[in-house]
Design a protein around this motif. Sequence first.
Motif, short mmCIF file in Angstrom:
data_model
loop_
_atom_site.label_atom_id
_atom_site.label_comp_id
_atom_site.label_asym_id
_atom_site.label_seq_id
_atom_site.Cartn_x
_atom_site.Cartn_y
_atom_site.Cartn_z
N GLY A 199 12.31 1.13 -10.71
CA GLY A 199 12.52 1.86 -9.46
C GLY A 199 11.37 1.63 -8.50
N ALA A 200 10.14 1.72 -9.02
CA ALA A 200 8.96 1.52 -8.18
C ALA A 200 8.89 0.08 -7.70
CB ALA A 200 7.70 1.88 -8.96
N ILE A 201 9.25 -0.86 -8.57
CA ILE A 201 9.19 -2.28 -8.19
C ILE A 201 10.15 -2.55 -7.03
CG2 ILE A 201 9.78 -4.60 -8.97
CD1 ILE A 201 8.66 -3.86 -11.67
N VAL A 202 11.33 -1.96 -7.10
CA VAL A 202 12.29 -2.17 -6.01
C VAL A 202 11.76 -1.54 -4.73
CG1 VAL A 202 14.59 -1.65 -5.19
CG2 VAL A 202 14.25 -2.33 -7.54
N ARG A 203 11.22 -0.32 -4.86
CA ARG A 203 10.76 0.39 -3.66
C ARG A 203 9.65 -0.40 -2.97
NH1 ARG A 203 10.94 5.61 -6.04
NH2 ARG A 203 13.19 5.37 -5.97
N GLN A 204 8.80 -1.07 -3.77
CA GLN A 204 7.72 -1.85 -3.17
C GLN A 204 8.23 -3.05 -2.40
OE1 GLN A 204 5.30 -2.90 -6.41
NE2 GLN A 204 4.20 -0.96 -6.48
N GLN A 205 9.48 -3.45 -2.70
CA GLN A 205 9.98 -4.65 -2.04
C GLN A 205 10.64 -4.34 -0.71
OE1 GLN A 205 11.79 -7.62 -4.73
NE2 GLN A 205 11.40 -6.15 -6.32
N GLY A 206 10.37 -3.14 -0.16
CA GLY A 206 10.83 -2.84 1.20
C GLY A 206 10.00 -3.69 2.17
N GLY A 207 9.81 -3.20 3.36
CA GLY A 207 8.83 -3.81 4.26
C GLY A 207 9.04 -5.28 4.55
N LEU A 208 8.07 -5.84 5.23
CA LEU A 208 8.18 -7.23 5.66
C LEU A 208 6.98 -8.03 5.19
CD1 LEU A 208 9.44 -6.87 9.32
CD2 LEU A 208 10.76 -7.53 7.33
#
Lengths: 164, 157, 423
Positions: C185-194
Amino acid sequence: MQTIAFWVFSFLAVAGAVLTVTRKNPLSSALSLVVSLVAVAGLFATLSAHFLFAIQLLVYAGAVMVLVIYVIMILNLRERDMRVLGLSRPRAALASVASLAVLLVLARVFAGGRTAFPADAKGLGSIEELATALFTRYLLQFEVVSVLLLAAMVGAVVLAMRKF
Amino acid sequence: MPGIRTVGRPMNIKEKWYLFEIAKGMMVSIRHLVSNIFHQDRMPTLQYPEEKRVLPERFRGRHRLTKREDGTPKCVACYCCQTACPADCISIEAGERPDAGEKVAVRFDINILRCVFCGLCVEACPVDAIRMDTGKYELSSDSRKKLIYDIDTLLND
Amino acid sequence: MLFDLLLPVLFALVAAFLPLMFVPLLVWGERKAAAFIQDRTGPNRAEVLGIRLGGLVHPFADVVKLLGKEDWTPERVNRFYYNLGPFLALFISMLPFAIVPLADSLSVGGRIIEMRAVTLNVGILFVLAITSFHVYAIVLGGWGANNTYTLIGGMRSAAQMVSYELAMGLSLIGVLMISQTLDLGAIVRQQGGLLFGFLPRWNVFLQPLGFLLFLIALFAETNRNPFDLPEGESEIIGFHVEYSSMRFAFYFMGEYIAMVAGSAVIATLYFGGWQVPWLGTETLRANALLAARVLLVLIAVFGVLAAVLFRSYGRRLRILYRDRRSREAKVLGAASIFVAVLALLALAFLSGIRPLGAQILVAAVQFLFLVAKILAFGFLFIWVRWTLPRFRYDQVMGLGWKSLVPLGLLNIAVTGLVLLGID
């Protein structure tokens, strides 16, 4: 919920262990051991030790036991290949009960009377906690075990290189 | 293996990496995929029972027995085709024609289950009585009996 | 209270049935893509009331066929292990789906609902553990059938999967070093942004080598071509030759589900999981009304487009068949027009979205993006299978131990150096 899970996993672990020593077919023995190891992993999970849970599955139930089964299959071990230990049944029973008693006493002594983990321990079983413990307090033991594993590996290579 | 010499072709550095070559191969297959999606009509597959191939002129299909102008079979029961048949699938029984005193086939059975469609019977026939130009090739049936064609079936093909 | 009990059950059901839903789709995709790559038309005959959906009915016909076939058990098999193998294959391949986050977490009434069946903070290790369990299913099937060929097939697969597990683990460590966590879950969340202001901050752009290694190892772990030596149906006999009927189907489905689960894991780790590229959860939620409108317009446009396509398709069908099958295009065209009209009606009546509705809408959109990524990887699996020939066994081992493992170590070293440099 927790209690039910504990009893189920404990039963599976003990049953698997008993089957491991009583089954005559080596493959059945090995697979019973897998069941036992998975059940122990389940016990870790109920203690919210997720890292240990995953490592138990990954290393023991996954990698190590796969290799054991691999060897059993490659050598095509059957029941007749199993060497029977020269112990009569009563003596074997006595020996196992005695070793269980010794283990229980040891556990009692070293656990210092604690029967359960403190429920409120912060980060219990988390990676950070485990890593801190391994690389600070138990660093020496950790390194000794590493060297032991290295020695085992070198030994295996030497044995494999030897010409028969 | 003894007697077989393998000749290796040394791979250059780019080929040793596999990845570029794999990418090239993948591009070939995707090109086929995309072009076939957009041009399904160009695909060589025929939708068989609905669409059928145009047969070549000399296609050897199911046999037929030819007739004379008066409608009687041309066959004179000479047994040439039966002798020529390598699969032994023709069996003829000769009789006499009541009006002209000529030999004629009373029975003419072709066991199509045994036929290999070689066309030797057609070549052997001296009176052009048997031909394989019907262009019929869908010969399945639900019983073996039905696949032994008798003289009436063959005449009416 | 009831809610607390029902939610895990619901998610468990989703985690169990979602991969099963993908199976017919992928089987169809496999057969159709294979056909098109080889200039054939592929399956298109099975029909339900004249509706054929370009062969999508075939997987269901296959299921009926497999259920109807004789369930043949060879003599002198070890019955327990023989039966255990297929069940394990199906069960184990479904497990990784339980920990893949399907969308960003919802917060309802002050409570945070994680959109996955099991919230495990060591997700990646669990995935690795499960892949190592997959070996048992294959080895037991091979051993239980009491046939030398199946046994050798099982051994081959065990050696292959154990070898590539190592490469898989090593290639993952780069991602772990970047994300500093094992929680999916955290790994996916970190992949937001640009990244660099224009690329989505997906791990694939930060870890290209790691991604490639993981992809190759995944192909080997799921026993897909070019690593399908465990099966090797055409020349080297594989572990499941003694299985028939539904037992064989279990192995077959297990392979496809492993493929889906692997696609889900690789999408989660390297392609941002449920992340919508360039649009974060907050942005989407703030503009939920706009998003809903765009979605509805897209649905309407696609409906009309599909109707036009079905029209030209129907013309061809009428020339070809002249029976009830030519009605198919009419029915499907009408259905797509109907969907388009519904979407337009909804667009007309849509005036506002409540916060909860916005959350659910965003979760649905994110879930759709995850599904799209999974399908894209599923297609990659199929595409590779129909392009590459199978490796020889020594090539498999050589690639695993001599290329992937050193490259994985190199990847760890380079990642570490770069991370140090940034610090």
